[in-house]
Design a protein around this motif. Structure first.
Motif, PDB file in Angstrom:
ATOM      1  N   PRO A   1      -0.073  -5.178  -9.210  1.00  0.00           N
ATOM      2  CA  PRO A   1      -1.052  -4.711 -10.174  1.00  0.00           C
ATOM      3  C   PRO A   1      -2.303  -5.363  -9.939  1.00  0.00           C
ATOM      4  N   ALA A   2      -3.526  -4.901 -10.435  1.00  0.00           N
ATOM      5  CA  ALA A   2      -4.662  -5.391  -9.928  1.00  0.00           C
ATOM      6  C   ALA A   2      -5.288  -6.067 -11.390  1.00  0.00           C
ATOM      7  N   SER A   3      -6.127  -7.129 -10.954  1.00  0.00           N
ATOM      8  CA  SER A   3      -6.617  -7.851 -12.070  1.00  0.00           C
ATOM      9  C   SER A   3      -7.867  -7.192 -12.624  1.00  0.00           C
ATOM     10  N   GLN A   4      -8.024  -7.208 -13.925  1.00  0.00           N
ATOM     11  CA  GLN A   4      -9.205  -6.424 -14.716  1.00  0.00           C
ATOM     12  C   GLN A   4     -10.522  -7.154 -14.346  1.00  0.00           C
ATOM     13  N   THR A   5     -10.515  -8.410 -13.776  1.00  0.00           N
ATOM     14  CA  THR A   5     -11.618  -8.932 -13.469  1.00  0.00           C
ATOM     15  C   THR A   5     -12.627  -8.164 -12.372  1.00  0.00           C
ATOM     16  N   GLY A   6     -11.838  -7.341 -11.565  1.00  0.00           N
ATOM     17  CA  GLY A   6     -12.497  -6.317 -10.452  1.00  0.00           C
ATOM     18  C   GLY A   6     -12.459  -7.341  -9.418  1.00  0.00           C
TER      19      GLY A   6
ATOM     20  N   THR B   1     -14.225  -7.464 -20.953  1.00  0.00           N
ATOM     21  CA  THR B   1     -14.296  -6.880 -22.356  1.00  0.00           C
ATOM     22  C   THR B   1     -15.104  -5.672 -22.875  1.00  0.00           C
ATOM     23  N   LYS B   2     -15.671  -5.025 -21.706  1.00  0.00           N
ATOM     24  CA  LYS B   2     -16.072  -3.489 -22.046  1.00  0.00           C
ATOM     25  C   LYS B   2     -15.346  -2.373 -21.242  1.00  0.00           C
ATOM     26  N   PHE B   3     -14.524  -2.834 -20.134  1.00  0.00           N
ATOM     27  CA  PHE B   3     -13.810  -1.782 -19.703  1.00  0.00           C
ATOM     28  C   PHE B   3     -14.473  -0.499 -19.042  1.00  0.00           C
ATOM     29  N   PRO B   4     -15.561  -1.046 -18.372  1.00  0.00           N
ATOM     30  CA  PRO B   4     -16.086   0.168 -17.698  1.00  0.00           C
ATOM     31  C   PRO B   4     -15.339   1.058 -16.871  1.00  0.00           C
ATOM     32  N   VAL B   5     -14.097   0.462 -16.335  1.00  0.00           N
ATOM     33  CA  VAL B   5     -13.198   1.114 -15.395  1.00  0.00           C
ATOM     34  C   VAL B   5     -11.890   0.050 -15.841  1.00  0.00           C
ATOM     35  N   THR B   6     -10.781   0.832 -15.392  1.00  0.00           N
ATOM     36  CA  THR B   6      -9.646   0.151 -15.883  1.00  0.00           C
ATOM     37  C   THR B   6      -8.870  -0.218 -14.465  1.00  0.00           C
ATOM     38  N   ALA B   7      -8.744  -1.553 -14.113  1.00  0.00           N
ATOM     39  CA  ALA B   7      -8.169  -1.771 -12.573  1.00  0.00           C
ATOM     40  C   ALA B   7      -6.586  -1.353 -12.873  1.00  0.00           C
ATOM     41  N   LEU B   8      -6.034  -0.862 -12.020  1.00  0.00           N
ATOM     42  CA  LEU B   8      -4.717  -0.481 -11.904  1.00  0.00           C
ATOM     43  C   LEU B   8      -3.994  -0.964 -10.953  1.00  0.00           C
ATOM     44  N   ILE B   9      -3.890  -0.741  -9.589  1.00  0.00           N
ATOM     45  CA  ILE B   9      -3.216  -1.448  -8.599  1.00  0.00           C
ATOM     46  C   ILE B   9      -4.066  -1.504  -7.167  1.00  0.00           C
ATOM     47  N   TYR B  10      -3.775  -2.562  -6.691  1.00  0.00           N
ATOM     48  CA  TYR B  10      -4.601  -2.728  -5.319  1.00  0.00           C
ATOM     49  C   TYR B  10      -4.366  -1.966  -4.199  1.00  0.00           C
TER      50      TYR B  10
ATOM     51  N   TYR C   1     -12.206   4.255  -6.742  1.00  0.00           N
ATOM     52  CA  TYR C   1     -11.893   2.817  -5.728  1.00  0.00           C
ATOM     53  C   TYR C   1     -12.869   1.985  -6.173  1.00  0.00           C
ATOM     54  N   LEU C   2     -12.685   0.793  -6.261  1.00  0.00           N
ATOM     55  CA  LEU C   2     -13.380  -0.391  -6.287  1.00  0.00           C
ATOM     56  C   LEU C   2     -13.143  -1.204  -5.152  1.00  0.00           C
ATOM     57  N   HIS C   3     -14.398  -1.073  -4.379  1.00  0.00           N
ATOM     58  CA  HIS C   3     -14.282  -1.945  -2.895  1.00  0.00           C
ATOM     59  C   HIS C   3     -14.351  -3.249  -3.181  1.00  0.00           C
ATOM     60  N   GLY C   4     -13.471  -4.160  -2.550  1.00  0.00           N
ATOM     61  CA  GLY C   4     -13.235  -5.588  -2.615  1.00  0.00           C
ATOM     62  C   GLY C   4     -14.054  -6.448  -1.521  1.00  0.00           C
ATOM     63  N   GLY C   5     -14.997  -6.044  -0.930  1.00  0.00           N
ATOM     64  CA  GLY C   5     -15.806  -6.879  -0.073  1.00  0.00           C
ATOM     65  C   GLY C   5     -16.345  -8.079  -0.579  1.00  0.00           C
ATOM     66  N   CYS C   6     -16.925  -8.727   0.301  1.00  0.00           N
ATOM     67  CA  CYS C   6     -17.510 -10.228   0.232  1.00  0.00           C
ATOM     68  C   CYS C   6     -19.022 -10.023  -0.338  1.00  0.00           C
ATOM     69  N   GLU C   7     -19.635  -8.974  -0.258  1.00  0.00           N
ATOM     70  CA  GLU C   7     -21.015  -8.746  -0.856  1.00  0.00           C
ATOM     71  C   GLU C   7     -20.846  -8.210  -2.172  1.00  0.00           C
ATOM     72  N   LEU C   8     -20.651  -9.290  -3.254  1.00  0.00           N
ATOM     73  CA  LEU C   8     -20.355  -8.682  -4.568  1.00  0.00           C
ATOM     74  C   LEU C   8     -21.308  -8.060  -5.413  1.00  0.00           C
TER      75      LEU C   8
ATOM     76  N   PRO D   1      -4.426  -6.604  -0.014  1.00  0.00           N
ATOM     77  CA  PRO D   1      -5.338  -6.068  -1.154  1.00  0.00           C
ATOM     78  C   PRO D   1      -6.901  -6.075  -0.387  1.00  0.00           C
ATOM     79  N   ASN D   2      -7.394  -4.755  -0.319  1.00  0.00           N
ATOM     80  CA  ASN D   2      -8.507  -4.510   0.192  1.00  0.00           C
ATOM     81  C   ASN D   2      -9.408  -4.221  -0.922  1.00  0.00           C
ATOM     82  N   GLY D   3      -8.998  -3.465  -2.038  1.00  0.00           N
ATOM     83  CA  GLY D   3     -10.096  -3.346  -3.148  1.00  0.00           C
ATOM     84  C   GLY D   3      -8.948  -2.733  -4.078  1.00  0.00           C
ATOM     85  N   MET D   4      -9.331  -1.931  -5.142  1.00  0.00           N
ATOM     86  CA  MET D   4      -8.317  -1.606  -6.133  1.00  0.00           C
ATOM     87  C   MET D   4      -8.505  -0.162  -6.616  1.00  0.00           C
ATOM     88  N   THR D   5      -7.546   0.420  -6.971  1.00  0.00           N
ATOM     89  CA  THR D   5      -7.904   1.893  -7.490  1.00  0.00           C
ATOM     90  C   THR D   5      -8.054   1.567  -8.950  1.00  0.00           C
ATOM     91  N   VAL D   6      -8.997   2.348  -9.458  1.00  0.00           N
ATOM     92  CA  VAL D   6      -9.392   2.050 -10.860  1.00  0.00           C
ATOM     93  C   VAL D   6      -9.226   3.436 -11.757  1.00  0.00           C
TER      94      VAL D   6
END
Length: 559
Positions: A329-334, A510-519, A443-450, A285-290
């Motif tokens: 499936p991806a976590s809604q935490t981002g 809680t605010k669902f700015p985007v919805t996480a789908l799959i990694y 795409y929500l990038h999953g790198g370490c620089e949060l 998992p490198n990131g997620m499709t949202v």
């Protein structure tokens, strides 16, 4: 920060699958060529060429060139950071230390030699970064500008240390700095613009030197004097050929490739099943499709609507249709889970943060929010006006189109009248810039620089402009979230970062700015007849696409 897609996914079916089946037992030929010695040495591994097909016979090893023959095996970074777990492996630097967010010091490794025999020193590191000031196009890490953090005011070598002093907080620049390939001052100080120099005889610190190149086949030979030669067991690396999915699968099954980093659809069927003992894959998992609505326009400006439709997303079906069930499936935490589980705030710890597919709950939430369903089964807006959603998807992006079809089915199943409109990728990019869209995939990038990844996805400073695409395509805006992103960006302490991250995770949940789908994957398909020690789901010590140098130090011949 935006995900770049250069070509559509190729699905292997029909005649292609039949051709793959003909090579089911071809792996035995490569096994005969493997000559593993008692100390784990490996004669040779073959990978696809790193050079663009347009390069032809042009010889250039400059890692800053747009099209080097290899950007992996010659020049090295300061620190390798596993983007899956965020663990760091010291490389040319043995240590990094922040003082506040405006001073960063690296201790430079002793005993390293350039491939021409000259000593590598802290001066080479300082030279590389100061060259970026002289030639801004070379400054990919943004050291001297205000991209994600304050610009540097100086980079100096002080004994065996290199000290970066910035004009303000520069913590988000860290990943770019540590990943920079370090250049030899005694060579590159004489060549002018480092982005234009044609480097035909590379002088580097890396584990290999150039053996031969005949215009299509690059042979790299192990350096016996490499600073960690005891960890490098591969005598030769051969880089040859550009392959599409079908070609790569055939080459892998025949033992003519030892690893491949592109997409091979349905890898279990097309590759693993031919020889389960030796054929393996790891799609990390490198990131997620949202799912990305325009949060500044109705109905997506209503958080209750965004929450409701999030439960109409059949993520398992998306995974099956877009990735043959490989990506989860991806976590809604981002956050990428489980690899980033340590960053999950306590209030969500132990909770399943993947939103379930629950049409009954989606309908209940829409009813409660005033989106009434008529006799025709279609819902209206709370003011009684018709409700319809147009889903913009990039034509030719087969995985995106498969996901979009599942999204639209889910929306229609809960009475939200929806359709998919496929447009040229450039047209969809234009919609991202102008905001002239209702719903799309991002795409929500999953790198370490949060702060640069989940933070940028939520920060109002990262809303696209008419000329540039920035991560906050959905145009979410909340002053409290902006303040949280700023705080996260200024923090260099890992424990404090977890606390700083909590408000952003809470916003996602809680605010669902985007919805996480799959990694979305970082891919590797590999063989174990010549080499073992590749990263895997059970041993995710490296990002298989980004951390190839780190992977190299784990490879050894099978016993």
């Amino acid at each position: 920060m935006t995900r770049t897609r250069t070509k559509p996914t190729l699905i292997v079916t029909g005649l292609t699958a039949a051709a793959l089946a003909l090579t089911g037992c071809a792996g035995s030929a490569s096994q005969k060529d493997s000559k593993a010695s008692a100390d784990g040495m490996i004669d040779q591994l073959t990978f696809p060429s790193e050079a663009d097909a347009a390069v032809g016979g042009l010889v250039n090893y400059n890692p800053n060139s747009p099209k080097p023959l290899t950007a992996t095996w010659l020049y090295e970074p300061l620190i390798v950071r596993n983007s899956l777990t965020c663990e760091e492996t010291p490389w040319l630097a043995t240590k990094s230390t922040w003082e506040g967010g405006n001073k960063l010091t690296f201790d430079i490794r002793d005993g390293v030699k350039w491939s021409d025999g000259q000593a590598f020193t802290a001066k080479d590191v300082a030279f590389t970064f100061n060259l970026m000031k002289q030639y801004p196009a070379f400054d990919k890490a943004g050291v001297w500008n205000n991209t994600f953090g304050a610009p540097a005011k100086s980079v100096t070598a002080q004994g065996n240390q290199v000290v970066f002093e910035f004009t303000g907080n520069a913590a988000p620049k860290y990943d770019g700095i540590i990943a920079t390939k370090i250049l030899p001052e005694h060579v590159y100080s004489k060549v002018g613009d480092p982005t234009k120099y044609v480097d035909k005889t590379p002088v580097s610190t890396g584990p290999y030197k150039v053996g031969s190149y005949n215009g299509r086949r690059l042979v790299l030979e192990r350096r016996a004097d490499y600073w960690q030669a005891d960890k490098v067991k591969v005598q030769k690396i051969v880089l040859e050929g550009q392959y599409d999915a079908a070609q790569a699968a055939l080459k892998l099954r025949a033992g003519q490739l030892d690893a491949y980093y592109g997409e091979v659809p349905n890898p279990k069927k097309t590759f693993v099943d031919a020889d389960p003992k030796n054929n393996h894959f790891y799609y990390a998992p490198n990131g997620m499709t949202v799912l990305t609505g325009n949060d500044q326009q109705k109905p997506f400006s209503d958080v209750k609507f965004r929450e409701a439709i999030s439960y109409a997303m059949n993520k398992q079906d998306m995974s099956l249709k877009a990735t043959y069930g490989v990506m989860k499936p991806a976590s809604q935490t981002g956050l990428k889970l489980p690899s980033m589980a340590s960053l999950v705030p306590a209030k969500y710890s132990g909770e399943d943060t993947v939103l379930p597919y629950d049409l009954a709950k989606a309908n209940q939430l829409l009813d409660a929010a005033g989106y009434k369903k008529g006799a025709d089964g279609k819902r209206t807006n709370p003011d009684g006006s018709p409700l319809s959603v147009n889903f913009s998807v990039q034509a030719g992006f087969i995985d995106y189109q498969a996901i979009a079809d599942v999204v639209v089915k889910g929306l229609n199943d809960i009475g939200v009248n929806s359709k998919v409109t496929a447009s040229a990728p450039d047209s969809v990019d234009g919609q991202k810039k102008t905001g002239d869209f209702q719903l799309m995939l991002e795409y929500l990038h999953g790198g370490c620089e949060l702060a640069k990844n989940i933070g940028a996805k939520l920060s109002s400073t990262q809303i696209p402009t008419k000329t540039d695409i920035f991560p906050n395509v959905q145009r979410f805006s909340d002053p409290a979230v902006d303040a949280a992103v700023t705080k996260l960006a200024s923090d260099t302490d890992k424990e404090s970062q977890k606390a700083d991250l909590a408000p952003l995770v809470d916003t996602m949940m809680t605010k669902f700015p985007v919805t996480a789908l799959i990694y979305a994957p970082a891919r590797i398909l590999y063989r174990t007849d010549k080499a073992v020690g590749w990263p895997s789901e059970d041993n995710a010590y490296a990002n298989p696409q980004d951390d190839k140098l780190l992977v190299l130090t784990h490879l050894t011949a099978p016993k």
